[in-house]
Design an enzyme around this catalytic site. Structure first.
Site, PDB file in Angstrom:
ATOM      1  N   THR A  28       0.849  -1.196   0.000  1.00 31.72           N
ATOM      2  CA  THR A  28       0.000   0.000   0.000  1.00 31.72           C
ATOM      3  C   THR A  28       0.885   1.247   0.000  1.00 31.72           C
ATOM      4  OG1 THR A  28      -1.856  -1.074   1.085  1.00 31.72           O
ATOM      5  CG2 THR A  28      -1.684   1.306   1.358  1.00 31.72           C
ATOM      6  N   HIS A 178      -7.322 -10.726  -1.102  1.00 34.82           N
ATOM      7  CA  HIS A 178      -6.729 -10.363   0.186  1.00 34.82           C
ATOM      8  C   HIS A 178      -7.567 -10.983   1.300  1.00 34.82           C
ATOM      9  CE1 HIS A 178      -4.382  -8.466   3.135  1.00 34.82           C
ATOM     10  NE2 HIS A 178      -4.257  -7.257   2.602  1.00 34.82           N
ATOM     11  N   ASN A 181      -4.417 -10.151   7.248  1.00 40.88           N
ATOM     12  CA  ASN A 181      -4.117  -8.898   7.944  1.00 40.88           C
ATOM     13  C   ASN A 181      -5.309  -8.198   8.584  1.00 40.88           C
ATOM     14  OD1 ASN A 181      -1.491  -9.336   7.254  1.00 40.88           O
ATOM     15  ND2 ASN A 181      -1.397  -7.763   5.664  1.00 40.88           N
ATOM     16  N   TYR A 183      -8.441  -7.838   7.584  1.00 46.18           N
ATOM     17  CA  TYR A 183      -9.449  -7.192   6.758  1.00 46.18           C
ATOM     18  C   TYR A 183     -10.682  -8.099   6.661  1.00 46.18           C
ATOM     19  CZ  TYR A 183      -5.665  -3.961   5.984  1.00 46.18           C
ATOM     20  OH  TYR A 183      -4.655  -3.058   6.199  1.00 46.18           O
ATOM     21  N   ARG A 230      -4.114 -14.464  -0.339  1.00 47.53           N
ATOM     22  CA  ARG A 230      -3.167 -14.169   0.739  1.00 47.53           C
ATOM     23  C   ARG A 230      -3.835 -14.433   2.083  1.00 47.53           C
ATOM     24  NH1 ARG A 230       0.206  -8.550   2.146  1.00 47.53           N
ATOM     25  NH2 ARG A 230       2.240  -9.562   2.146  1.00 47.53           N
ATOM     26  N   ASN A 238      -4.088  -5.339  12.815  1.00 50.90           N
ATOM     27  CA  ASN A 238      -5.446  -4.780  12.844  1.00 50.90           C
ATOM     28  C   ASN A 238      -6.348  -5.444  13.874  1.00 50.90           C
ATOM     29  OD1 ASN A 238      -5.214  -2.680  10.880  1.00 50.90           O
ATOM     30  ND2 ASN A 238      -5.125  -4.259   9.299  1.00 50.90           N
ATOM     31  N   GLY A 319       8.857  -7.454   0.214  1.00 50.90           N
ATOM     32  CA  GLY A 319       8.059  -6.251   0.344  1.00 50.90           C
ATOM     33  C   GLY A 319       8.870  -4.975   0.290  1.00 50.90           C
TER      34      GLY A 319
END
Length: 367
Positions: A28, A178, A181, A183, A230, A238, A319
């Site tokens: 991001t 996604h 993480n 979400y 992923r 989070n 990354g």
């Protein structure tokens, strides 16, 4: 240095031939532009500069406005966004690269300022995450979410499907879902965020249902051989938690294997943090999945070489090293020093810290 590693060997990812096993992880960067959260023209150069990676995975791109959680992140749900992404895929392909788009819905990791009509972010349950998001140039607490109604869930799944259709139109070689993480899909899967008692909660099979239904819908649209996902079994990112991650993700990967997805992209440990934050048998996932295993988190040349040699992974995702080294593949191959990244320019801004990191060739020419 390169003679002792499989890192630079080609790999067949479904129908796609990769020249090496180095993957640029989704990163991001908060540089989409208004109106409409369209990828910036700078992104054409940014991704084009990194096309020597075996595979590029784009920054996470929301499947709807409701799916947005951070300022200036791009989407893949409008005509304007599709047209802008097409310019990026064209550049990458012109330079011999291959590129997947990562599609996401952030769920509760959002703020009312980003939501349609200023509404509450949505989540499996009305549990506010103890974390922050990036809005108006600042990191602020996320807003309190509301629980999705059962009747709303089919539309969420269809948002992922339509985003996939848009990705095909934009020229992408494939899609990464996604599911990591903290979400939306991860929120549904993990019991720390999901207290539902309907068909999407109360037990591993129900909590995993949304992730698997989205995976099925995406694969039906573009083909399982061009669909990756992923996951992050133990990350606390989070404010998401799970009481039995091994059982949950063994089940999820069994189901993903049945769908014949082309890869699982596994964040091993805490996202951007310790790899050993919690016990977890990643080899169990590797054994259960017939497609490619892409390993991620704190990998360098030495660890990547060791893991590939052991057969514990097929692909290695890098990354932050790709942020500051557009020619990371060449630098690793030559054992050359890496540029240091500038954290101050990770999120938002213009070309500085985005498209101005020097390649080895440029650095040598300047001497």
């Amino acid at each position: 240095m390169s003679t002792a590693t499989k890192l630079f060997e080609p790999f067949k990812l479904g129908p796609i031939s990769l020249p090496n096993r180095i993957v640029m992880a989704p990163l991001t960067r908060n540089r989409a532009v208004p109106p409409g959260m369209v990828p910036s023209p700078l992104a054409i150069d940014y991704y084009g500069q990194r096309a020597s990676a075996g595979l590029l995975i784009t920054e996470a791109s929301q499947v709807s406005q409701q799916g947005q959680g951070y300022q200036d992140t791009p989407g893949i749900h409008s005509r304007e966004q599709v047209a802008a992404w097409r310019k990026i895929t064209n550049r990458v392909h012109e330079r011999g690269g291959r590129i997947f788009i990562q599609i996401w819905h952030v769920g509760r990791i959002s703020h009312t300022l980003l939501q349609p009509g200023g509404g509450k972010p949505v989540a499996p349950s009305a549990i506010r995450a103890r974390t922050k998001t990036f809005v108006n140039g600042n990191f602020i607490d996320v807003s309190e979410p509301r629980a999705l109604e059962l009747s709303e869930i089919p539309a969420i799944i269809d948002d992922f499907r339509r985003a996939t259709a848009n990705a095909i139109e934009a020229g992408f070689d494939g899609v990464e879902i996604h599911g990591a993480n903290g979400y939306l899909l991860d929120q549904f899967a993990k019991d720390g965020a999901n207290r539902r008692t309907d068909a999407y909660g109360d037990g591993i099979e129900n909590r995993a249902r949304l992730m698997l239904e989205v995976s099925k819908a995406v694969a039906a649209e573009i083909g399982a051989e061009r669909t990756g996902i992923r996951i992050s079994p133990v990350t606390p990112a989070n404010d998401v938690s799970e009481s039995n991650p091994q059982q949950l993700f063994d089940y999820i990967v069994d189901q993903l294997n049945a769908l014949k997805l082309v890869y699982i992209h596994v964040i091993e440990g805490a996202t951007g943090g310790p790899r050993d934050i919690a016990p977890f048998d990643y080899a169990s996932l590797r054994k259960r999945f017939g497609g490619a295993y892409m390993a991620n988190n704190a990998y360098d040349f030495e660890l990547a070489t060791k893991v590939l040699a052991a057969g514990s992974a097929d692909l290695i995702a890098f990354g932050k090293a790709f942020i500051s080294n557009p020619d990371l593949v060449e630098r690793l191959k030559r054992g050359a020093p890496l540029n240091e990244w500038d954290k101050a320019t990770f999120y938002g801004g213009g070309a500085k810290g985005y498209t101005d990191y020097p390649t080895l060739e440029a650095a040598e020419a300047a001497q």
